[in-house]
Design an enzyme around this catalytic site. Structure first.
Site, mmCIF file in Angstrom:
data_model
loop_
_atom_site.group_PDB
_atom_site.id
_atom_site.type_symbol
_atom_site.label_atom_id
_atom_site.label_comp_id
_atom_site.label_asym_id
_atom_site.label_seq_id
_atom_site.Cartn_x
_atom_site.Cartn_y
_atom_site.Cartn_z
ATOM 1 C CG ASN A 2 -1.815 1.122 1.073
ATOM 2 O OD1 ASN A 2 -2.901 1.248 0.593
ATOM 3 N ND2 ASN A 2 -1.683 2.093 1.859
ATOM 4 C CD GLU A 3 -1.432 5.654 0.082
ATOM 5 O OE1 GLU A 3 -2.521 6.235 -0.354
ATOM 6 O OE2 GLU A 3 -0.988 5.914 1.371
ATOM 7 C CD GLN B 279 -9.788 9.156 17.091
ATOM 8 O OE1 GLN B 279 -10.803 9.253 17.958
ATOM 9 N NE2 GLN B 279 -8.649 8.979 17.320
ATOM 10 C CG HIS C 221 -10.021 9.684 6.382
ATOM 11 N ND1 HIS C 221 -11.084 9.408 5.391
ATOM 12 C CD2 HIS C 221 -8.754 10.036 5.590
ATOM 13 C CE1 HIS C 221 -10.479 9.631 4.141
ATOM 14 N NE2 HIS C 221 -9.106 9.793 4.252
ATOM 15 C CB CYS D 72 19.716 0.824 2.758
ATOM 16 S SG CYS D 72 17.841 0.466 2.707
ATOM 17 C CD GLU E 183 -6.448 4.559 -0.082
ATOM 18 O OE1 GLU E 183 -6.192 5.649 0.464
ATOM 19 O OE2 GLU E 183 -5.661 3.602 0.057
#
Length: 455
Positions: free
Chosen positions: A142-143, A345, A347, A157, A296
């Site tokens: 996700n994103e 909460q 949103h 890394c 979305e």
């Protein structure tokens, strides 16, 4: 069939509520729902104890209403037991400090341990849902990169970066020459001397920083492909990833080569500008030269801005219709129901805190009725703007004007000018065909605008 839906999280609500929610979805006109992308600690409460009963029951209920499912892999939210067992999977920031768990996107793309854990949980999802015809698509993670999570400065890394550099330059002498390491006595004798561009007293070598941005983008895409290959072996359903608004840290053109259709998350990040949203729609359509999905769609107020304004319910209908006018084949609202707990909460959703549909749900339902038989629009190619994602990274490292944003201050004004003249706008990328495009230079746009204002 055009897709209309929402993000739904059955694990947030009592089981006895699920039937009513699904029935309400059917009444609104929803035909696709995304689930699963934040479900790891629900599916695997403890290591090895994998239980898909929550998602299974949700899929069954959705199917009873004729609603299909986009299944998300849950890797953007490693559960607490996993980060406790393996704290080394957590990212480190530019200061070398560990990014704590307790939120999301806190894992490192190059963590060998997390890549093993990712393979394990994604394989379980693919084994369980891979042959289920009710799963019409997969969303990987996700994103990627959200919350400044593209770039990590941990030891995993550092090791992976050196491997990436060896492949690119071949020899340490070629790297020294390309980076100009003779400046400030930075000549390297061995690959192991090279570190990520962590915090320094003043600006680090800009060539090192630029290569690290390239490496970080490649790392995200490589991590995506790890999951993609697992799912492809188990499922014939198309694969996507939800891209983000105004986001330039990852080469979306390169990432789009590894997804079957583009999807993206349509949010208003500052003062509302319909042209900026249109630019993002056209960019997403241009990545694969195909219709796209809004995975979305902001329904109204969000929770993550410094100040979160409210919008009229009619605005949601406009946003959905605008996406279809630019080439979308569907729109999913985030989220279905407002949540009374957690970081989101405040949103808004289609369903209010009390469980009843809002005016936003009514507006969305009306838009669905108007668009359900809409033929997907693919605008005629007329004008184009060239984008190379590396230019965004160069702009971030040149130190000439740290207040200049290449997308907002450079590309958007050109886009606005071309659109104001009535042209459809495509975006083209390195290697793209330019057939059928009328090229407008910056000078032409300026002259045309002058002529337009005089007429």
């Amino acid at each position: 069939m055009n897709w209309f839906g929402a993000a739904y999280y059955p694990e947030h609500w009592p089981r006895e509520r699920w039937k009513k929610d699904v029935r309400t979805m059917g009444e609104i006109g929803i035909n696709v729902v995304r689930i699963g992308e934040f479900s790891w600690s629900v599916v695997e409460r403890k290591r090895g104890e994998i239980d898909f009963s929550v998602l299974d029951e949700a899929v069954d209920l959705l199917d009873s209403e004729g609603i299909k499912v986009i299944m998300g892999t849950p890797t953007c939210t490693p559960p607490p037991w996993l980060t406790k067992e393996f704290p080394e999977i957590l990212q480190k920031d530019v200061n070398g400090l560990v990014i704590a768990s307790g939120s999301r996107r806190h894992y490192c793309f190059n963590s060998k341990i997390y890549r093993e854990e990712t393979s394990r949980i994604v394989e379980a999802f693919a084994d369980h849902f891979g042959n289920d015809p009710r799963i019409v698509a997969w969303q990987i993670d996700n994103e990627f990169g959200c919350h400044n999570s593209t770039v990590c400065f941990c030891e995993d890394c550092a090791v992976a970066f050196r491997v990436w550099l060896k492949k690119k330059y071949g020899s340490i002498d070629k790297l020294n020459k390309a980076w100009g390491t003779v400046f400030w006595s930075q000549i390297f004798n061995d690959w192991e001397e090279i570190e990520p561009p962590r915090r320094t007293l003043t600006s680090p070598n800009p060539s090192l920083v630029l290569d690290y941005k390239r490496f970080s983008s490649d790392s995200a895409i490589d991590y995506h492909n790890l999951q993609r290959e697992i799912i492809m072996r188990k499922s014939e359903a198309p694969i996507t990833h939800n891209l983000m608004v105004n986001f330039t840290e990852i080469d979306y053109k390169k990432l789009s080569d590894s997804i079957d259709f583009v999807s993206w998350d349509n949010y208003i990040v500052g003062d509302y500008d319909p042209d900026l949203q249109a630019l993002n729609h056209d960019l997403m359509r241009s990545l694969k030269k195909q219709p796209f999905l809004v995975m979305e769609q902001q329904p109204g107020r969000v929770n993550w801005r410094t100040v979160n304004p409210s919008y009229e319910s009619s605005q949601l209908s406009f946003w959905v219709k605008q996406s279809f006018a630019h080439g979308a084949f569907g729109s999913l609202i985030f989220r279905f129901r407002q949540l009374p707990f957690g970081s989101e909460q405040f949103h808004t959703g289609l369903i209010d805190y009390d469980g009843e549909p809002t005016e936003r749900a009514q507006a969305f339902s009306k838009a669905i009725e108007e668009l359900k038989d809409w033929s997907v629009v693919f605008p005629q190619r007329e004008a184009a703007i060239y984008i190379d994602y590396e230019n965004f990274w160069i702009n971030d490292t040149d130190n000439l004007n740290n207040k200049f944003d290449l997308l907002i201050d450079g590309i958007l004004p050109v886009y606005k000018s071309v659109r104001s003249l009535g042209y459809n706008v495509d975006f083209v990328f390195p290697g793209d065909s330019l057939e059928g495009i009328y090229w407008l230079s910056f000078l032409q746009v300026s002259n045309l605008n002058d002529a337009s204002s005089k007429s």
